[in-house]
Design an enzyme around this catalytic site. Structure first.
Site, mmCIF file in Angstrom:
data_model
loop_
_atom_site.group_PDB
_atom_site.id
_atom_site.type_symbol
_atom_site.label_atom_id
_atom_site.label_comp_id
_atom_site.label_asym_id
_atom_site.label_seq_id
_atom_site.Cartn_x
_atom_site.Cartn_y
_atom_site.Cartn_z
ATOM 1 N N LYS A 1 0.883 -1.169 0.000
ATOM 2 C CA LYS A 1 0.000 0.000 0.000
ATOM 3 C C LYS A 1 0.920 1.218 0.000
ATOM 4 O O LYS A 1 1.918 1.218 0.696
ATOM 5 C CB LYS A 1 -0.826 -0.013 1.287
ATOM 6 C CG LYS A 1 -1.717 1.180 1.466
ATOM 7 C CD LYS A 1 -3.030 0.904 0.827
ATOM 8 C CE LYS A 1 -3.640 2.134 0.269
ATOM 9 N NZ LYS A 1 -4.716 1.856 -0.662
ATOM 10 N N LYS A 42 3.923 2.044 9.755
ATOM 11 C CA LYS A 42 2.625 2.668 10.044
ATOM 12 C C LYS A 42 1.497 1.626 9.999
ATOM 13 O O LYS A 42 0.690 1.517 10.906
ATOM 14 C CB LYS A 42 2.388 3.749 8.970
ATOM 15 C CG LYS A 42 1.356 4.760 9.301
ATOM 16 C CD LYS A 42 1.269 5.804 8.190
ATOM 17 C CE LYS A 42 2.474 6.710 8.121
ATOM 18 N NZ LYS A 42 2.325 7.830 7.192
ATOM 19 N N LYS A 57 5.546 3.082 -1.928
ATOM 20 C CA LYS A 57 5.457 4.522 -2.188
ATOM 21 C C LYS A 57 5.764 4.783 -3.645
ATOM 22 O O LYS A 57 6.665 4.158 -4.218
ATOM 23 C CB LYS A 57 6.469 5.275 -1.321
ATOM 24 C CG LYS A 57 6.418 6.777 -1.481
ATOM 25 C CD LYS A 57 5.267 7.379 -0.729
ATOM 26 C CE LYS A 57 5.041 8.831 -1.121
ATOM 27 N NZ LYS A 57 3.928 9.437 -0.354
ATOM 28 N N THR A 59 -10.148 10.661 7.494
ATOM 29 C CA THR A 59 -8.680 10.706 7.525
ATOM 30 C C THR A 59 -8.216 11.783 8.501
ATOM 31 O O THR A 59 -7.385 11.542 9.376
ATOM 32 C CB THR A 59 -8.141 11.028 6.107
ATOM 33 O OG1 THR A 59 -8.513 9.951 5.258
ATOM 34 C CG2 THR A 59 -6.649 11.207 6.085
ATOM 35 N N ASN A 100 -3.024 21.046 2.309
ATOM 36 C CA ASN A 100 -4.198 20.198 2.569
ATOM 37 C C ASN A 100 -4.254 19.730 4.010
ATOM 38 O O ASN A 100 -5.260 19.907 4.698
ATOM 39 C CB ASN A 100 -4.113 18.929 1.701
ATOM 40 C CG ASN A 100 -4.625 19.202 0.326
ATOM 41 O OD1 ASN A 100 -5.495 20.036 0.152
ATOM 42 N ND2 ASN A 100 -4.076 18.487 -0.638
ATOM 43 N N SER A 132 -8.037 4.306 3.875
ATOM 44 C CA SER A 132 -7.772 3.721 2.553
ATOM 45 C C SER A 132 -8.001 2.209 2.590
ATOM 46 O O SER A 132 -8.544 1.620 1.648
ATOM 47 C CB SER A 132 -6.323 3.970 2.152
ATOM 48 O OG SER A 132 -6.241 5.063 1.315
HETATM 49 P P1 NAD Z 1 0.488 20.312 0.390
HETATM 50 O O1 NAD Z 1 1.390 20.433 -0.783
HETATM 51 O O2 NAD Z 1 -0.968 20.505 0.218
HETATM 52 O O3 NAD Z 1 0.942 21.330 1.527
HETATM 53 C C1 NAD Z 1 2.253 21.542 1.935
HETATM 54 C C2 NAD Z 1 2.361 23.002 2.371
HETATM 55 O O4 NAD Z 1 3.624 23.194 2.991
HETATM 56 C C3 NAD Z 1 2.273 24.011 1.205
HETATM 57 O O5 NAD Z 1 1.365 25.027 1.564
HETATM 58 C C4 NAD Z 1 3.691 24.596 1.143
HETATM 59 O O6 NAD Z 1 3.680 25.974 0.769
HETATM 60 C C5 NAD Z 1 4.127 24.449 2.567
HETATM 61 N N1 NAD Z 1 5.553 24.480 2.772
HETATM 62 C C6 NAD Z 1 6.546 23.971 2.003
HETATM 63 N N2 NAD Z 1 7.730 24.246 2.580
HETATM 64 C C7 NAD Z 1 7.470 24.885 3.726
HETATM 65 C C8 NAD Z 1 8.274 25.417 4.766
HETATM 66 N N3 NAD Z 1 9.592 25.304 4.770
HETATM 67 N N4 NAD Z 1 7.668 26.043 5.790
HETATM 68 C C9 NAD Z 1 6.337 26.153 5.828
HETATM 69 N N5 NAD Z 1 5.525 25.661 4.894
HETATM 70 C C10 NAD Z 1 6.096 25.041 3.854
HETATM 71 O O7 NAD Z 1 0.813 18.879 1.036
HETATM 72 P P2 NAD Z 1 -0.084 18.068 2.068
HETATM 73 O O8 NAD Z 1 -0.899 17.095 1.342
HETATM 74 O O9 NAD Z 1 -0.701 18.985 3.044
HETATM 75 O O10 NAD Z 1 1.050 17.205 2.798
HETATM 76 C C11 NAD Z 1 1.976 17.786 3.700
HETATM 77 C C12 NAD Z 1 2.624 16.677 4.520
HETATM 78 O O11 NAD Z 1 1.614 15.970 5.227
HETATM 79 C C13 NAD Z 1 3.368 15.626 3.686
HETATM 80 O O12 NAD Z 1 4.450 15.134 4.443
HETATM 81 C C14 NAD Z 1 2.341 14.540 3.508
HETATM 82 O O13 NAD Z 1 2.916 13.276 3.241
HETATM 83 C C15 NAD Z 1 1.673 14.594 4.871
HETATM 84 N N6 NAD Z 1 0.309 14.068 4.881
HETATM 85 C C16 NAD Z 1 -0.585 14.389 3.909
HETATM 86 C C17 NAD Z 1 -1.853 13.837 3.955
HETATM 87 C C18 NAD Z 1 -2.842 14.105 2.884
HETATM 88 O O14 NAD Z 1 -3.760 13.270 2.737
HETATM 89 N N7 NAD Z 1 -2.769 15.224 2.183
HETATM 90 C C19 NAD Z 1 -2.213 13.005 4.987
HETATM 91 C C20 NAD Z 1 -1.297 12.756 5.994
HETATM 92 C C21 NAD Z 1 -0.034 13.289 5.918
#
Ligand code: NAD
Length: 414
Positions: A69, A93, A105, A189, A220, A348
């Site tokens: 996954k 995880k 991944k 989630t 997000n 998921s």
């Molecule tokens: P995203 O691209 O929507 O958001 C990331 C944000 O971080 C952007 O707004 C970007 O401008 C900002 N950013 C980048 N560098 C930065 C910095 N140095 N300081 C401050 N902000 C900064 O991505 P996302 O989906 O929100 O995912 C972010 C993290 O969370 C990743 O590690 C991802 O694997 C993890 N995550 C995501 C989800 C999901 O379903 N979207 C779920 C769990 C974990």
């Protein structure tokens, strides 16, 4: 160290800390490295008639507990080591929260903002055409991560179904409801992150109410978590994106930030900031720090200045092993990524189960199942770590590695 070396260092530390389990040391090298790494190039005919070639990586960590996954990330900074590390973390995880899946991944070197929708669709469909023999229900089921979304999952599921001549909704998860996604997927989630935090705060005799929170990363994950925290009466005092950070002592209006980000602007355009900052905010004053941006943000350089007493890792891999040691020495609790954001893979998994059964649950049933499993896992990690006077990351690894070694033993995989 790169993130892959971080993941290996975390596993080595857990092996050493848990050595009283009398582990077979021959098993560790088997899981220290991914079992299979696929690297492919995908040509895409761009709208202007030129052809661009994109690199995709797939890391499948180990098949002791099939199927694989793992999320698909579209980002210009993707590299092979990041993909390998994320596949290891996914194995840990899945096992910490005890779902029968294993780490994978996908990462694609692309800035999707530079592609039109039809270019993006070609990129997505081409990859399924090249790799469909390696994926599918019971083999490897991808899901959306940074810059990928339900629409992309639906394209990929459609392409896969056409190639195998069988409608296969369980080949990808994170799909829209119209393509047999799970009810309440995104809400559940995000709620999973809150359940983990609430469980651990409760065991510490605390509550989320009135806590001052810093969120690094207005994307997000960060913005969704911010809204949920406000609903529980916490105050978001700092929030940042890749360029700027803003502060308001009385709390930032996250609905306003969402509008700003939807317009692709920076948080600096927020009108009610008490102050703005162009540097990292991790060291600012708060109760809970939530890194929700990138890997390797909390390092030996800033860990000693971090004031938060609790860190909830929403991002994957935000803290280096050196920083872990410094923070543990300062009695800072870290709820590690491999537990904190495990709600996503659990939901998921529920989607995959519903696809396999061809029977669909209501949103509240999904929430209920998630709540039960994730709170049990969070309590188990917190209590086991406390009992051994150790940190949650190491014990989350130990709990997972013990089960993984047992699965390897049961199947005699080597
Ligand atoms: P995203 O691209 O929507 O958001 C990331 C944000 O971080 C952007 O707004 C970007 O401008 C900002 N950013 C980048 N560098 C930065 C910095 N140095 N300081 C401050 N902000 C900064 O991505 P996302 O989906 O929100 O995912 C972010 C993290 O969370 C990743 O590690 C991802 O694997 C993890 N995550 C995501 C989800 C999901 O379903 N979207 C779920 C769990 C974990």
């Amino acid at each position: 160290m790169n993130v892959y070396e971080n993941a290996q260092a975390q596993m080595n530390k857990a092996f050493e800390t848990g050595k009283h389990f009398d582990w077979d040391k021959n098993k560790l090298p088997v899981i220290l490295e991914p079992q299979r790494i696929i690297e492919i190039r995908i040509p895409v005919k761009m709208d202007d008639g030129t052809v661009k070639v994109f690199t995709w990586y797939r890391s499948q960590h180990n098949d002791a507990r099939w199927p694989f996954k793992g999320w698909i990330r579209f980002h210009q900074d993707v590299d092979k080591h990041e993909v390998m590390a994320l596949s290891i973390w996914m194995s840990i995880k899945c096992t910490v929260v005890w779902i029968p899946l294993w780490g994978g991944k996908w990462g694609v070197i692309v800035n999707p903002k530079e592609l039109s929708e039809s270019e993006l669709e070609q990129l997505s469909r081409w990859y399924v055409r090249q790799l469909y023999k390696y994926i599918g229900p019971g083999q490897d089921v991808p899901a959306p991560d940074v810059n990928t979304n339900p629409k992309i999952m639906a394209w990929m599921m459609d392409e896969y179904s056409m190639l195998v001549w069988k409608y296969s909704p369980g080949s990808f998860t994170g799909k829209p409801m119209q393509a047999w996604g799970s009810a309440g997927r995104w809400e559940a989630t995000a709620q999973g992150w809150v359940y983990v935090l609430q469980t651990i705060l409760k065991l510490k005799g605390q509550d989320i109410e009135w806590k001052k929170i810093i969120i690094q990363g207005a994307g997000n994950a960060g913005l969704t978590m911010a809204s949920l925290m406000i609903d529980l009466w916490a105050t978001i005092v700092w929030i940042s994106d890749s360029k700027w950070a803003i502060y308001n002592a009385d709390g930032i209006d996250i609905e306003e930030i969402k509008k700003i980000k939807n317009n692709r602007e920076s948080v600096i355009n927020y009108k009610d900031a008490d102050s703005v900052w162009d540097k990292e905010i991790l060291e600012k004053d708060c109760d809970i720090l939530i890194p929700a941006a990138l890997e390797n943000q909390i390092t030996e350089n800033n860990a000693k200045n971090i004031k938060a007493k609790l860190i909830l890792e929403l991002a994957n891999g935000p803290t280096t092993p050196e920083a872990d040691e410094i923070l543990y020495g300062k009695w800072t609790s870290i709820i590690p990524d491999i537990l904190a954001n495990a709600g996503g893979v659990m939901v998921s998994y529920f989607e995959q189960v519903q696809n396999d059964m061809n029977f669909y649950w209501e949103a509240d049933e999904v929430q209920e199942k998630l709540h039960k499993k994730i709170t049990e896992a969070a309590a188990n990690v917190y209590e086991t770590a406390s009992e051994h006077e150790s940190d949650m990351r190491t014990w989350a690894y130990i709990i997972a590695m013990k089960k993984i070694f047992e699965a390897m033993w049961a199947r005699h995989t080597y």
